[in-house]
Every structure is written in C-alpha cells, then in structure tokens.
Write a protein that holds these residues in place. Structure first.
Motif, mmCIF file in Angstrom:
data_model
loop_
_atom_site.group_PDB
_atom_site.id
_atom_site.type_symbol
_atom_site.label_atom_id
_atom_site.label_comp_id
_atom_site.label_asym_id
_atom_site.label_seq_id
_atom_site.Cartn_x
_atom_site.Cartn_y
_atom_site.Cartn_z
ATOM 1 N N SER A 177 -26.788 81.471 70.137
ATOM 2 C CA SER A 177 -26.792 80.183 69.442
ATOM 3 C C SER A 177 -27.335 80.398 68.039
ATOM 4 O O SER A 177 -28.207 81.234 67.830
ATOM 5 N N GLY A 178 -26.779 79.661 67.083
ATOM 6 C CA GLY A 178 -27.182 79.851 65.702
ATOM 7 C C GLY A 178 -26.039 80.427 64.891
ATOM 8 O O GLY A 178 -24.877 80.346 65.279
ATOM 9 N N THR A 179 -26.382 81.071 63.798
ATOM 10 C CA THR A 179 -25.382 81.556 62.851
ATOM 11 C C THR A 179 -25.342 83.075 62.820
ATOM 12 O O THR A 179 -26.386 83.722 62.744
ATOM 13 N N THR A 180 -24.131 83.606 62.905
ATOM 14 C CA THR A 180 -23.945 85.032 62.738
ATOM 15 C C THR A 180 -22.693 85.293 61.924
ATOM 16 O O THR A 180 -21.862 84.405 61.760
ATOM 17 N N SER A 181 -22.561 86.502 61.450
ATOM 18 C CA SER A 181 -21.409 86.877 60.645
ATOM 19 C C SER A 181 -20.207 87.189 61.515
ATOM 20 O O SER A 181 -20.348 87.707 62.625
ATOM 21 N N ASN A 182 -19.013 86.884 61.017
ATOM 22 C CA ASN A 182 -17.785 87.262 61.735
ATOM 23 C C ASN A 182 -17.632 88.779 61.791
ATOM 24 O O ASN A 182 -16.813 89.287 62.570
ATOM 25 N N TYR A 183 -18.390 89.490 60.968
ATOM 26 C CA TYR A 183 -18.304 90.946 60.920
ATOM 27 C C TYR A 183 -19.446 91.618 61.682
ATOM 28 O O TYR A 183 -19.642 92.821 61.578
ATOM 29 N N ALA A 184 -20.185 90.837 62.416
ATOM 30 C CA ALA A 184 -21.324 91.381 63.158
ATOM 31 C C ALA A 184 -20.876 92.045 64.466
ATOM 32 O O ALA A 184 -19.717 91.936 64.879
ATOM 33 N N TYR A 185 -21.816 92.730 65.077
ATOM 34 C CA TYR A 185 -21.613 93.374 66.366
ATOM 35 C C TYR A 185 -22.697 92.877 67.313
ATOM 36 O O TYR A 185 -23.839 92.635 66.908
ATOM 37 N N ILE A 186 -22.344 92.770 68.571
ATOM 38 C CA ILE A 186 -23.324 92.502 69.618
ATOM 39 C C ILE A 186 -23.427 93.751 70.474
ATOM 40 O O ILE A 186 -22.407 94.290 70.922
ATOM 41 N N GLY A 187 -24.643 94.197 70.672
ATOM 42 C CA GLY A 187 -24.869 95.394 71.465
ATOM 43 C C GLY A 187 -25.713 95.112 72.695
ATOM 44 O O GLY A 187 -26.532 94.191 72.698
ATOM 45 N N TRP A 188 -25.477 95.885 73.726
ATOM 46 C CA TRP A 188 -26.337 95.907 74.910
ATOM 47 C C TRP A 188 -27.160 97.192 74.854
ATOM 48 O O TRP A 188 -26.611 98.277 74.644
ATOM 49 N N PHE A 189 -28.443 97.043 75.069
ATOM 50 C CA PHE A 189 -29.372 98.175 75.083
ATOM 51 C C PHE A 189 -30.191 98.100 76.356
ATOM 52 O O PHE A 189 -30.250 97.059 77.010
ATOM 53 N N ARG A 190 -30.820 99.196 76.708
ATOM 54 C CA ARG A 190 -31.696 99.183 77.875
ATOM 55 C C ARG A 190 -32.903 100.057 77.630
ATOM 56 O O ARG A 190 -32.849 101.009 76.848
ATOM 57 N N GLN A 191 -33.968 99.716 78.325
ATOM 58 C CA GLN A 191 -35.195 100.497 78.215
ATOM 59 C C GLN A 191 -35.839 100.612 79.580
ATOM 60 O O GLN A 191 -36.211 99.610 80.199
ATOM 61 N N ALA A 192 -35.938 101.853 80.042
ATOM 62 C CA ALA A 192 -36.596 102.146 81.310
ATOM 63 C C ALA A 192 -38.065 102.451 81.035
ATOM 64 O O ALA A 192 -38.430 102.858 79.921
ATOM 65 N N PRO A 193 -38.947 102.288 82.038
ATOM 66 C CA PRO A 193 -40.366 102.568 81.832
ATOM 67 C C PRO A 193 -40.599 103.982 81.322
ATOM 68 O O PRO A 193 -40.048 104.944 81.859
ATOM 69 N N GLY A 194 -41.372 104.093 80.260
ATOM 70 C CA GLY A 194 -41.704 105.398 79.714
ATOM 71 C C GLY A 194 -40.619 106.048 78.883
ATOM 72 O O GLY A 194 -40.776 107.188 78.435
ATOM 73 N N LYS A 195 -39.525 105.328 78.672
ATOM 74 C CA LYS A 195 -38.413 105.891 77.900
ATOM 75 C C LYS A 195 -38.132 105.039 76.670
ATOM 76 O O LYS A 195 -38.504 103.870 76.602
ATOM 77 N N GLU A 196 -37.445 105.637 75.719
ATOM 78 C CA GLU A 196 -37.065 104.902 74.523
ATOM 79 C C GLU A 196 -35.888 103.968 74.823
ATOM 80 O O GLU A 196 -35.109 104.203 75.758
ATOM 81 N N ARG A 197 -35.788 102.926 74.008
ATOM 82 C CA ARG A 197 -34.655 102.012 74.142
ATOM 83 C C ARG A 197 -33.383 102.749 73.728
ATOM 84 O O ARG A 197 -33.364 103.442 72.707
#
Length: 122
Positions: free
Chosen positions: A25-45
């Motif tokens: 919700s809100g404003t974003t650019s038509n040229y933007a990207y949406i990403g999925w990321f994950r972070q497990a305990p003790g690990k980097e995203r």
C-alpha cells in the motif's frame, strides 16, 4: 512511502507447500522490483526471488529454482511466492521488500515488511 505486509507463513512438513503473500500500500515506481528475502537464525539475510512491477523480469536464487514461483497481481497490489517441495533448510523468516535495482542484494532494497515465519519440520 510504501508499506508492505507479508502473510502466509507457518509450519509445514518436508515436501509440503506454502504460499506467501506480500500486500503493498502506498506509492511505488512502475520501474521498481519486489523481492522476497529470507533470514535463518545465525545467518545473513539472502535473496530468494525478485519480480519487476511489470512482471516481465523474474529471477530466483539457485537454491529455490524449480521449487518456488513468484508472481504479481497488480490489481490487488500483491506479490506471491508459491513454495513447493519445501526442505528443512528453507526454514527462515521471509521478508518482502521494494527496490529500484533488479538484483537480489538486500542492501539495495529500501522498504521492508515485518516478515513471516516459515518452518519446515516433521
């Protein structure tokens, strides 16, 4: 300003499936990207998958190729991550984020959701 809210996480057995949703919700650019990321305990995203707002550009991390599918429904301002053949190593908090570069580097994403827990265990 953009607000992102993830949902759909939970506990699933190995080999099972889940579908995550990222509602924007809100404003974003038509040229933007949406990403999925994950972070497990003790690990980097780490990056899991990204999609352009047009839906034309899609990329996946090698670890999820062939098992996860990202999609976008612009009418609902929602990005989905269909996760199949889940493995214990997929256990993590999953976040969606918005950025302007088509790369899976968390440092280049400026707006983040609060995350949703995915646990793969028997």
């Amino acid at each position: 300003q953009l607000q992102l809210v993830e949902s759909g996480g939970g506990l699933v057995q190995p080999g099972g499936s889940l579908r995550l949703s990222c509602a924007a919700s809100g404003t974003t650019s038509n040229y933007a990207y949406i990403g999925w990321f994950r972070q497990a305990p003790g690990k980097e995203r780490e990056g899991v998958s990204i999609i352009s707002m047009s839906g034309v550009y899609i990329d996946y991390a090698d670890s999820v190729k062939g098992r996860f599918t990202i999609s976008i429904d612009n009418a609902k301002n929602t990005v989905y991550l269909e996760m199949n053949s889940l493995k214990p190593e997929d256990t993590a908090v999953y976040y969606c984020a918005e950025g302007l570069l088509g790369i899976m580097d968390p440092q280049h994403y400026r707006y983040w959701g609060q995350g949703t827990q995915v646990t793969v265990s028997s």
